[in-house]
Enzyme design. Sequence first.
Site, PDB file in Angstrom:
ATOM      1  NE  ARG A  23      53.379  38.029   7.390  1.00 54.73           N
ATOM      2  CZ  ARG A  23      54.295  37.506   8.186  1.00 54.73           C
ATOM      3  NH1 ARG A  23      55.504  37.293   7.732  1.00 54.73           N
ATOM      4  NH2 ARG A  23      54.005  37.224   9.431  1.00 54.73           N
ATOM      5  CE  LYS A  57      61.426  44.719   3.319  1.00 56.56           C
ATOM      6  NZ  LYS A  57      60.600  43.601   3.824  1.00 56.56           N
TER       7      LYS A  57
END
Length: 279
Positions: free
Chosen positions: A266, A59
């Site tokens: 999450r 990323k």
Amino acid sequence: MPELPEVETIARKLRNVLLKRRFETMTVLWAKTIANINPEDFIQTMQGATVNDIRRRGKYLIFDLDNNKDLVIHLRMSGKFSMHPAGAGFEDNKHTRVRMLLDNELVLNYIDQRKFGRFYLVDDANTITSKLGPEPLSSQFSVEWLKQGLSQRTAQLKTLLLNQSFIAGLGNIYASEALWDARLHPCRISSTISRKEATALHRAIRNALKKGLKNMGTTLGTGHANFYSVGRRSGRNSDQLNVFRRTGQPCPRCKKTIERIIVGQRSTHICTTCQKLED
DNA sequence: AGTCTTGTTCGACT
DNA sequence: CAGTCGAACAAGAC
């Protein structure tokens, strides 16, 4: 939010506009954005540098500069770029953290509502990216490698997919989508995954990422914190998501209601019919 | 005021 | 020592 397809989309766009451009005046409006050195040194080194190449690893965005430095950028949740002609009237975004005047009278703004994105100016990008796992779209990421890697660990499947040192570039969106596609429950222990299941997961990961790339990334809604390539250019992938943030809607495959659970702190979206937890 | 958001890092534990 | 997992953190929207 930007994951591999989003960061790659941005890298491609920036490559088009930034290659062989020189940075002239730099302004740092939020000091913490510059992570590893003080802003004054950052400005000093950046001004006059030319962009030789722009790459992506996981990323991270990597600007290869002609002064033997690499500018490594992680956008975290809300980092984005916009460009506009130099001069008054265009510089009104209150979330601009770094302003870069180029040698062609254009301004590149780094905008980051939540201020979590970071710039690292280093001798070699590798000092930052060396701890990352393989690129999922490279030949290094093979079925064999994945099967082996899963069998050597005992983490929950989704947690492992989000671990950047295991595999680089997956985030909540594409990990959730891939698991749904492969019909695997996110809480499955990685070492229990069969060869057949690993093969399906490998294919699902690649397909999810390729689809995201083809659609130039996933933009959710229209808020400031969402993904935009460069400027206000949004991706088209959100319409084609199967489970992510689709709680209460029917599973595209079996029509059962999609549920939201928490895995590894999450939120995770699954179809409990397609994605069973029994081993 | 409290909750939610996400990727990453830290620290406790096995 | 290394892997795993939960807590914490970054900061702002609602």
